[in-house]
Design a protein around this motif. Structure first.
Motif, PDB file in Angstrom:
ATOM      1  N   HIS A 154       0.836  -1.204   0.000  1.00  0.00           N
ATOM      2  CA  HIS A 154       0.000   0.000   0.000  1.00  0.00           C
ATOM      3  C   HIS A 154       0.873   1.257   0.000  1.00  0.00           C
ATOM      4  O   HIS A 154       0.565   2.232  -0.675  1.00  0.00           O
ATOM      5  N   CYS A 160       0.050   5.165  -0.644  1.00  0.00           N
ATOM      6  CA  CYS A 160      -0.768   5.575   0.496  1.00  0.00           C
ATOM      7  C   CYS A 160       0.099   6.098   1.641  1.00  0.00           C
ATOM      8  O   CYS A 160       1.221   5.632   1.843  1.00  0.00           O
ATOM      9  N   GLU A 164      -3.601   6.404   5.829  1.00  0.00           N
ATOM     10  CA  GLU A 164      -4.489   5.762   4.858  1.00  0.00           C
ATOM     11  C   GLU A 164      -4.361   4.237   4.935  1.00  0.00           C
ATOM     12  O   GLU A 164      -5.359   3.518   4.839  1.00  0.00           O
TER      13      GLU A 164
END
Length: 192
Positions: A154, A160, A164
Motif C-alpha cells: 500500500h 498511500c 491511509e
C-alpha cells in the motif's frame, strides 16, 4: 531527441559529468539537466506538492550541484544517486523552511525517497539484473506476514500514507508504522 527521453541510453556517465561540472564545464551541467530534469522535478514535486515551489527547488538544486560538484566522490556512491539526493535535500529544506503549509509526514518522505530510488534503478543497469532483482524482491515480499506485506505494498505501490494504510488494514497507526519499518529492514536484509 534529448538524452532524458532516451532511457535505453546507458552511455551517459553521471560521474564524469559531475566531475566536469567541478572543473567548470557548464555544458556538463546542461547535459545533466537535459537528462534528469523531468525526473528530478517529479521528486521535488512529490515532496513540496506545489509546481512553482518544485521548480524553485530544482533551480536551487542545480545551483547546489554546480557549486558542490567538486566535492563529489564516486567512491562514496553513484553520481545519479548523488544528484537525486541533492534535489531531495533541497526539497526537504524547502518544506522545513515553511515554504509549504501542510506538515510533511515522515512516511511520505520515506515513500518519495523509495520511489525516486526505484525510478533510478528502473532506468539504469542491465535488463537481466533488473529481472533477477525483481524475482528476489518477490520472494522476499512473499516471506513477509500478509498484513505487513499489504502495508508495504500500500505504501510503495499504491502511494498511500501511513494513516491511509491504517484505515485500509484496520490497524492502529503506530502498528502500521512499526510494521512498515520492520518489514523494510527485513526486505533490505533479504535482498542482500
Amino acid at each position: 531527441m534529448l538524452p532524458a527521453d532516451n532511457l535505453a541510453d546507458d552511455s551517459f556517465n553521471h560521474d564524469a559529468e559531475i566531475q566536469a561540472c567541478g572543473l567548470g564545464d557548464r555544458g556538463a551541467l546542461q547535459r545533466i539537466y537535459e537528462r534528469e530534469s523531468r525526473y528530478l522535478l517529479g521528486v521535488a514535486l512529490r515532496i513540496v506538492r506545489d509546481r512553482a515551489s518544485a521548480e524553485d527547488v530544482l533551480h536551487d538544486a542545480f545551483v547546489a550541484i554546480w557549486r558542490r560538484a567538486s566535492s563529489f566522490d564516486p567512491r562514496r556512491g553513484e553520481g545519479r544517486g548523488w544528484i537525486f539526493s541533492v534535489v531531495r535535500h533541497a526539497a526537504l529544506n524547502r518544506v522545513r523552511d515553511g515554504a509549504r503549509q501542510a506538515p510533511l509526514d515522515d512516511s511520505v518522505s520515506t515513500q518519495h525517497e523509495a520511489q525516486a530510488a526505484f525510478a533510478a534503478w528502473r532506468e539504469g543497469g542491465d535488463e537481466m539484473e533488473r529481472h533477477a532483482a525483481l524475482g528476489r524482491l518477490s520472494h522476499c515480499l512473499d516471506a513477509l506476514e500478509p498484513e505487513r506485506r499489504a502495508c508495504v505494498l500500500h505504501a510503495y505501490v499504491d502511494g498511500c500514507s501511513h494513516s491511509e494504510i491504517a484505515e485500509r488494514v484496520k490497524a492502529p497507526l503506530g502498528t502500521v508504522k512499526a510494521w512498515i519499518q520492520r518489514s523494510l529492514r527485513v526486505l533490505k536484509e533479504c535482498m542482500q
